[in-house]
Scaffold this motif. Structure first.
Motif, mmCIF file in Angstrom:
data_model
loop_
_atom_site.group_PDB
_atom_site.id
_atom_site.type_symbol
_atom_site.label_atom_id
_atom_site.label_comp_id
_atom_site.label_asym_id
_atom_site.label_seq_id
_atom_site.Cartn_x
_atom_site.Cartn_y
_atom_site.Cartn_z
ATOM 1 N N MET A 130 9.401 2.204 15.018
ATOM 2 C CA MET A 130 9.788 1.872 13.662
ATOM 3 C C MET A 130 8.899 0.763 13.091
ATOM 4 S SD MET A 130 11.862 3.104 11.612
ATOM 5 C CE MET A 130 12.959 2.882 10.276
ATOM 6 N N VAL A 131 8.353 -0.066 13.969
ATOM 7 C CA VAL A 131 7.454 -1.129 13.518
ATOM 8 C C VAL A 131 6.199 -0.519 12.912
ATOM 9 C CG1 VAL A 131 6.079 -3.092 14.274
ATOM 10 C CG2 VAL A 131 8.365 -2.748 15.194
ATOM 11 N N THR A 132 5.740 0.577 13.479
ATOM 12 C CA THR A 132 4.557 1.258 12.947
ATOM 13 C C THR A 132 4.810 1.749 11.523
ATOM 14 O OG1 THR A 132 4.021 1.985 15.180
ATOM 15 C CG2 THR A 132 2.921 3.111 13.370
ATOM 16 N N ALA A 133 5.988 2.286 11.285
ATOM 17 C CA ALA A 133 6.316 2.781 9.950
ATOM 18 C C ALA A 133 6.350 1.647 8.937
ATOM 19 C CB ALA A 133 7.658 3.500 9.985
ATOM 20 N N ILE A 134 6.867 0.508 9.321
ATOM 21 C CA ILE A 134 6.932 -0.640 8.416
ATOM 22 C C ILE A 134 5.528 -1.154 8.114
ATOM 23 C CG2 ILE A 134 7.745 -3.015 8.193
ATOM 24 C CD1 ILE A 134 10.184 -2.128 9.875
ATOM 25 N N LEU A 135 4.681 -1.216 9.127
ATOM 26 C CA LEU A 135 3.303 -1.655 8.910
ATOM 27 C C LEU A 135 2.539 -0.679 8.016
ATOM 28 C CD1 LEU A 135 2.328 -2.981 12.431
ATOM 29 C CD2 LEU A 135 2.745 -4.305 10.364
ATOM 30 N N LEU A 136 2.732 0.599 8.234
ATOM 31 C CA LEU A 136 2.080 1.586 7.381
ATOM 32 C C LEU A 136 2.583 1.504 5.950
ATOM 33 C CD1 LEU A 136 2.033 4.691 9.749
ATOM 34 C CD2 LEU A 136 0.076 3.371 8.981
ATOM 35 N N LEU A 137 3.861 1.218 5.779
ATOM 36 C CA LEU A 137 4.425 1.069 4.441
ATOM 37 C C LEU A 137 3.855 -0.165 3.741
ATOM 38 C CD1 LEU A 137 6.419 2.562 2.660
ATOM 39 C CD2 LEU A 137 8.196 1.047 3.505
ATOM 40 N N LEU A 138 3.636 -1.243 4.474
ATOM 41 C CA LEU A 138 3.019 -2.433 3.888
ATOM 42 C C LEU A 138 1.577 -2.164 3.467
ATOM 43 C CD1 LEU A 138 4.384 -5.254 6.211
ATOM 44 C CD2 LEU A 138 4.950 -4.841 3.823
ATOM 45 N N VAL A 139 0.846 -1.411 4.273
ATOM 46 C CA VAL A 139 -0.530 -1.053 3.916
ATOM 47 C C VAL A 139 -0.532 -0.172 2.669
ATOM 48 C CG1 VAL A 139 -2.566 0.216 4.683
ATOM 49 C CG2 VAL A 139 -1.394 -1.320 6.248
ATOM 50 N N THR A 140 0.430 0.728 2.562
ATOM 51 C CA THR A 140 0.545 1.579 1.383
ATOM 52 C C THR A 140 0.799 0.759 0.132
ATOM 53 O OG1 THR A 140 1.421 3.359 2.762
ATOM 54 C CG2 THR A 140 1.784 3.537 0.394
ATOM 55 N N ILE A 141 1.682 -0.233 0.233
ATOM 56 C CA ILE A 141 1.969 -1.098 -0.909
ATOM 57 C C ILE A 141 0.721 -1.871 -1.317
ATOM 58 C CG2 ILE A 141 3.308 -3.114 -1.634
ATOM 59 C CD1 ILE A 141 5.594 -1.975 0.125
ATOM 60 N N LEU A 142 -0.038 -2.354 -0.349
ATOM 61 C CA LEU A 142 -1.288 -3.056 -0.663
ATOM 62 C C LEU A 142 -2.311 -2.127 -1.318
ATOM 63 C CD1 LEU A 142 -1.761 -5.324 2.467
ATOM 64 C CD2 LEU A 142 -1.209 -6.036 0.137
ATOM 65 N N CYS A 143 -2.352 -0.885 -0.886
ATOM 66 C CA CYS A 143 -3.273 0.076 -1.493
ATOM 67 C C CYS A 143 -2.888 0.377 -2.941
ATOM 68 C CB CYS A 143 -3.304 1.374 -0.692
ATOM 69 S SG CYS A 143 -4.137 1.232 0.885
ATOM 70 N N VAL A 144 -1.605 0.498 -3.204
ATOM 71 C CA VAL A 144 -1.154 0.740 -4.578
ATOM 72 C C VAL A 144 -1.479 -0.460 -5.457
ATOM 73 C CG1 VAL A 144 0.890 1.104 -6.017
ATOM 74 C CG2 VAL A 144 0.606 2.407 -3.910
ATOM 75 N N TRP A 145 -1.299 -1.654 -4.922
ATOM 76 C CA TRP A 145 -1.659 -2.868 -5.657
ATOM 77 C C TRP A 145 -3.161 -2.893 -5.945
ATOM 78 C CZ3 TRP A 145 -3.771 -7.715 -3.569
ATOM 79 C CH2 TRP A 145 -3.791 -8.723 -4.515
ATOM 80 N N ALA A 146 -3.968 -2.454 -4.973
ATOM 81 C CA ALA A 146 -5.420 -2.407 -5.154
ATOM 82 C C ALA A 146 -5.817 -1.386 -6.209
ATOM 83 C CB ALA A 146 -6.098 -2.087 -3.833
ATOM 84 N N ILE A 147 -5.094 -0.290 -6.306
ATOM 85 C CA ILE A 147 -5.390 0.713 -7.337
ATOM 86 C C ILE A 147 -5.271 0.088 -8.716
ATOM 87 C CG2 ILE A 147 -4.562 2.828 -8.426
ATOM 88 C CD1 ILE A 147 -3.772 3.803 -5.625
ATOM 89 N N PHE A 148 -4.165 -0.606 -8.982
ATOM 90 C CA PHE A 148 -3.967 -1.209 -10.294
ATOM 91 C C PHE A 148 -4.972 -2.323 -10.563
ATOM 92 C CE2 PHE A 148 0.431 0.461 -9.637
ATOM 93 C CZ PHE A 148 0.346 1.425 -10.631
ATOM 94 N N ARG A 149 -5.303 -3.105 -9.535
ATOM 95 C CA ARG A 149 -6.269 -4.180 -9.705
ATOM 96 C C ARG A 149 -7.656 -3.627 -10.035
ATOM 97 N NH1 ARG A 149 -7.257 -7.115 -4.462
ATOM 98 N NH2 ARG A 149 -8.622 -5.347 -4.233
ATOM 99 N N GLU A 150 -8.046 -2.570 -9.352
ATOM 100 C CA GLU A 150 -9.369 -2.004 -9.584
ATOM 101 C C GLU A 150 -9.424 -1.175 -10.863
ATOM 102 O OE1 GLU A 150 -11.962 -2.964 -7.979
ATOM 103 O OE2 GLU A 150 -10.714 -4.155 -6.647
#
Length: 54
Positions: free
Chosen positions: A1-21
Motif C-alpha cells: 500500500m505504501v507503493t500506491a501512496i508514493l505513486l499517487l504523490l508522484v501523480t499529483i506532482l506531475c499534474v502540478w507540473a502540467i499546470f506550471r508548464e
C-alpha cells in the motif's frame, strides 16, 4: 500500500507540473508531465484496486 501512496504523490506532482508548464508555454514538458501523470496514475489506481479487491 505504501507503493500506491508514493505513486499517487508522484501523480499529483506531475499534474502540478502540467499546470506550471502550461503557464510558461513549455509544451514539450507538458507532454512528458502528462504522460508521466497518466502512467503513474494508472499504476497507483491499479495498485490500490489490487490491494483492496485482489
Amino acid at each position: 500500500m505504501v507503493t500506491a501512496i508514493l505513486l499517487l504523490l508522484v501523480t499529483i506532482l506531475c499534474v502540478w507540473a502540467i499546470f506550471r508548464e502550461l503557464k510558461t508555454k513549455n509544451f514539450f514538458a507538458v507532454l512528458f508531465a502528462g504522460a508521466s501523470a497518466l502512467i503513474f496514475g494508472w499504476f497507483s489506481v491499479m495498485t490500490i484496486w489490487y490491494n483492496l479487491f485482489g
